[in-house]
Design an enzyme around this catalytic site. Structure first.
Site, mmCIF file in Angstrom:
data_model
loop_
_atom_site.group_PDB
_atom_site.id
_atom_site.type_symbol
_atom_site.label_atom_id
_atom_site.label_comp_id
_atom_site.label_asym_id
_atom_site.label_seq_id
_atom_site.Cartn_x
_atom_site.Cartn_y
_atom_site.Cartn_z
ATOM 1 N N ALA A 1 -3.557 -1.007 7.911
ATOM 2 C CA ALA A 1 -2.730 -2.077 7.329
ATOM 3 C C ALA A 1 -2.295 -1.782 5.901
ATOM 4 O O ALA A 1 -1.273 -2.281 5.428
ATOM 5 C CB ALA A 1 -3.508 -3.393 7.386
ATOM 6 N N THR B 1 1.291 -2.908 3.276
ATOM 7 C CA THR B 1 1.248 -4.006 2.285
ATOM 8 C C THR B 1 2.463 -3.945 1.362
ATOM 9 O O THR B 1 2.978 -4.969 0.931
ATOM 10 C CB THR B 1 -0.042 -3.948 1.435
ATOM 11 O OG1 THR B 1 -0.157 -2.643 0.854
ATOM 12 C CG2 THR B 1 -1.264 -4.266 2.267
ATOM 13 N N PHE C 1 -6.087 -6.739 5.898
ATOM 14 C CA PHE C 1 -7.132 -7.619 6.451
ATOM 15 C C PHE C 1 -8.335 -7.743 5.528
ATOM 16 O O PHE C 1 -8.902 -8.829 5.389
ATOM 17 C CB PHE C 1 -7.588 -7.068 7.814
ATOM 18 C CG PHE C 1 -6.481 -7.048 8.830
ATOM 19 C CD1 PHE C 1 -5.751 -5.883 9.067
ATOM 20 C CD2 PHE C 1 -6.131 -8.196 9.522
ATOM 21 C CE1 PHE C 1 -4.712 -5.866 9.987
ATOM 22 C CE2 PHE C 1 -5.098 -8.191 10.447
ATOM 23 C CZ PHE C 1 -4.385 -7.019 10.676
ATOM 24 N N HIS D 1 -3.515 -0.505 18.615
ATOM 25 C CA HIS D 1 -3.721 -1.953 18.768
ATOM 26 C C HIS D 1 -2.471 -2.664 19.264
ATOM 27 O O HIS D 1 -2.368 -3.890 19.157
ATOM 28 C CB HIS D 1 -4.196 -2.553 17.439
ATOM 29 C CG HIS D 1 -5.531 -2.020 17.024
ATOM 30 N ND1 HIS D 1 -5.965 -2.011 15.728
ATOM 31 C CD2 HIS D 1 -6.526 -1.427 17.749
ATOM 32 C CE1 HIS D 1 -7.181 -1.471 15.666
ATOM 33 N NE2 HIS D 1 -7.532 -1.095 16.874
ATOM 34 N N CYS E 1 3.419 -12.230 30.158
ATOM 35 C CA CYS E 1 2.874 -13.437 30.804
ATOM 36 C C CYS E 1 1.452 -13.163 31.295
ATOM 37 O O CYS E 1 1.192 -12.177 31.983
ATOM 38 C CB CYS E 1 3.757 -13.818 31.997
ATOM 39 S SG CYS E 1 3.086 -15.161 32.981
ATOM 40 N N CYS F 1 7.417 -17.778 35.795
ATOM 41 C CA CYS F 1 6.360 -18.449 36.588
ATOM 42 C C CYS F 1 5.664 -19.566 35.825
ATOM 43 O O CYS F 1 4.785 -20.247 36.351
ATOM 44 C CB CYS F 1 5.312 -17.414 37.032
ATOM 45 S SG CYS F 1 4.169 -16.944 35.706
ATOM 46 N N SER G 1 -6.489 2.543 5.266
ATOM 47 C CA SER G 1 -7.422 1.924 6.209
ATOM 48 C C SER G 1 -8.812 1.864 5.584
ATOM 49 O O SER G 1 -9.259 2.795 4.930
ATOM 50 C CB SER G 1 -7.501 2.727 7.514
ATOM 51 O OG SER G 1 -8.436 2.098 8.399
ATOM 52 N N ASN H 1 -6.151 5.730 -0.069
ATOM 53 C CA ASN H 1 -6.576 4.337 0.062
ATOM 54 C C ASN H 1 -6.826 3.749 -1.323
ATOM 55 O O ASN H 1 -7.493 4.391 -2.147
ATOM 56 C CB ASN H 1 -7.841 4.227 0.925
ATOM 57 C CG ASN H 1 -7.937 2.856 1.580
ATOM 58 O OD1 ASN H 1 -7.057 2.455 2.348
ATOM 59 N ND2 ASN H 1 -8.978 2.115 1.229
HETATM 60 N N1 APR Z 1 -1.830 1.790 -0.606
HETATM 61 C C1 APR Z 1 -3.018 2.326 -0.212
HETATM 62 N N2 APR Z 1 -4.046 1.594 0.288
HETATM 63 C C2 APR Z 1 -3.850 0.256 0.405
HETATM 64 C C3 APR Z 1 -2.657 -0.383 0.019
HETATM 65 C C4 APR Z 1 -1.613 0.441 -0.507
HETATM 66 N N3 APR Z 1 -0.444 -0.072 -0.908
HETATM 67 N N4 APR Z 1 -2.791 -1.719 0.254
HETATM 68 C C5 APR Z 1 -4.031 -1.902 0.774
HETATM 69 N N5 APR Z 1 -4.667 -0.723 0.861
HETATM 70 C C6 APR Z 1 -6.003 -0.454 1.407
HETATM 71 C C7 APR Z 1 -7.017 -1.545 1.131
HETATM 72 O O1 APR Z 1 -7.716 -1.251 -0.055
HETATM 73 C C8 APR Z 1 -7.930 -1.462 2.357
HETATM 74 O O2 APR Z 1 -9.080 -0.666 2.107
HETATM 75 O O3 APR Z 1 -5.855 -0.421 2.804
HETATM 76 C C9 APR Z 1 -7.085 -0.774 3.423
HETATM 77 C C10 APR Z 1 -6.766 -1.681 4.599
HETATM 78 O O4 APR Z 1 -7.970 -1.950 5.284
HETATM 79 P P1 APR Z 1 -8.020 -3.167 6.333
HETATM 80 O O5 APR Z 1 -7.407 -4.359 5.719
HETATM 81 O O6 APR Z 1 -9.421 -3.231 6.858
HETATM 82 O O7 APR Z 1 -7.030 -2.702 7.498
HETATM 83 P P2 APR Z 1 -7.319 -1.703 8.684
HETATM 84 O O8 APR Z 1 -8.237 -0.610 8.256
HETATM 85 O O9 APR Z 1 -6.000 -1.309 9.228
HETATM 86 O O10 APR Z 1 -8.057 -2.663 9.750
HETATM 87 C C11 APR Z 1 -8.287 -2.133 11.038
HETATM 88 O O11 APR Z 1 -8.919 -4.338 11.810
HETATM 89 O O12 APR Z 1 -8.498 -6.615 11.894
HETATM 90 C C12 APR Z 1 -8.377 -5.435 12.583
HETATM 91 O O13 APR Z 1 -6.738 -5.016 14.219
HETATM 92 C C13 APR Z 1 -6.920 -5.127 12.828
HETATM 93 O O14 APR Z 1 -5.845 -2.976 12.935
HETATM 94 C C14 APR Z 1 -6.704 -3.784 12.145
HETATM 95 C C15 APR Z 1 -8.112 -3.213 12.075
#
Ligand code: APR
Length: 256
Positions: free
Chosen positions: A29, A33, A40, A123, A131, A159, A195, A220
């Site tokens: 995610a 951002t 998350f 995911h 449906c 349906c 991540s 990250n």
């Molecule tokens: N650049 C680099 N890193 C970033 C940025 C950015 N602009 N913005 C946020 N981050 C980092 C955050 O510091 C965080 O450690 O990205 C990381 C995102 O981690 P999560 O929010 O845990 O997302 P993710 O790892 O994708 O979560 C995995 O969890 O809830 C489930 O299905 C959902 O796919 C998701 C899975």
């Protein structure tokens, strides 16, 4: 990490990538951002404001109306988002033949919108719904229109069954994981972008590359549990790091 420190690591990451045989990207995610989609578990993360059980199959089955009330806002955010420089840089690295696959945990469709071709969506993808009764698939916009017209939960035109997003909810199997792990086992470099590396089985993907003797690069904003295991760590924004890496890759390729 200051911008200078980050950019220093970008050159090392670019050298690893241009020297690789089969490099892949693994994204979370955090890469989205900067497109306006909250992550998350970061400081403004969704799970700091809402209970993750709202995104579970149990909740969908027990309260489909409440489920859609929660999801419709998130899906509207996704629907209005555009790829950022990080997504575009990964698409260009694929065009240059440096990145062979993007394996993503994200459902926001932004890698495909940015032009990445080989994308494995662990995911799922928010752009279609199906449906729960007959399995018929529809564009997400149909469910959105029905919801906005007051039909909650949105129902199948064929349906009358309840429509649900084509994404993996907590408590459901990650069907694409085997294909992702097979690709990881072939890879000698994995570039993790945005991540927390805390959700399994997805977080096994970078581990498999490392366990097969490959190199691990992490971009990250916050530290992760894999940092000590990584060959290069860049604690800076995805767009800044990937734009710098792309520039170094182009320079290295031009000198070859
Ligand atoms: N650049 C680099 N890193 C970033 C940025 C950015 N602009 N913005 C946020 N981050 C980092 C955050 O510091 C965080 O450690 O990205 C990381 C995102 O981690 P999560 O929010 O845990 O997302 P993710 O790892 O994708 O979560 C995995 O969890 O809830 C489930 O299905 C959902 O796919 C998701 C899975």
């Amino acid at each position: 990490m200051s911008s200078e420190e980050c950019l220093a690591g970008a050159r090392e990451a670019a050298l690893i990538l241009t020297g690789s045989r089969h490099a892949i990207a693994f994204t979370g995610a955090g890469i989205s951002t900067e497109s306006g989609i909250p992550d998350f578990r970061g400081p403004q993360g969704l799970w700091r404001r809402f209970d993750p059980s709202l995104a579970s199959i149990d909740y969908l089955n027990t309260d489909p109306k409440g489920f859609w009330d929660f999801y419709i806002n998130r899906f509207n955010t996704l629907n209005n988002a555009k790829p950022n420089r990080a997504h575009l840089a990964l698409a260009e690295l694929e065009k240059l033949g440096v990145i062979k696959y993007v394996i993503t945990q994200n459902i926001d469709n932004l890698h495909k919108s940015a032009g990445s071709i080989n994308v494995i969506e662990l995911h799922g993808n928010y752009t279609t719904v199906y449906c729960m009764k007959c399995g018929a698939q529809y564009p997400f916009t149909l469910a959105l229109r029905k919801y906005e017209e007051g039909e909650n939960p949105p129902r199948c035109p064929r349906c009358g069954g309840i429509l649900r997003p084509n994404v993996v909810l907590f408590g459901e199997p990650v069907n694409e994981i085997n294909r992702a792990l097979e690709v990881a086992a072939l890879s000698d470099v994995v570039l993790v972008v945005g991540s927390s590396l805390t959700v399994y089985p997805a977080a096994y993907v970078p581990l498999v590359v490392k366990e097969h003797g490959g190199k691990l690069i992490i971009i990250n904003l916050e530290p992760t549990d894999y940092d000590d295991y990584a060959d290069v760590v860049l604690h800076c924004s995805a767009s800044e790091a990937l734009s710098a890496i792309l520039n170094h890759v182009k320079g290295i390729m031009a000198d070859k």
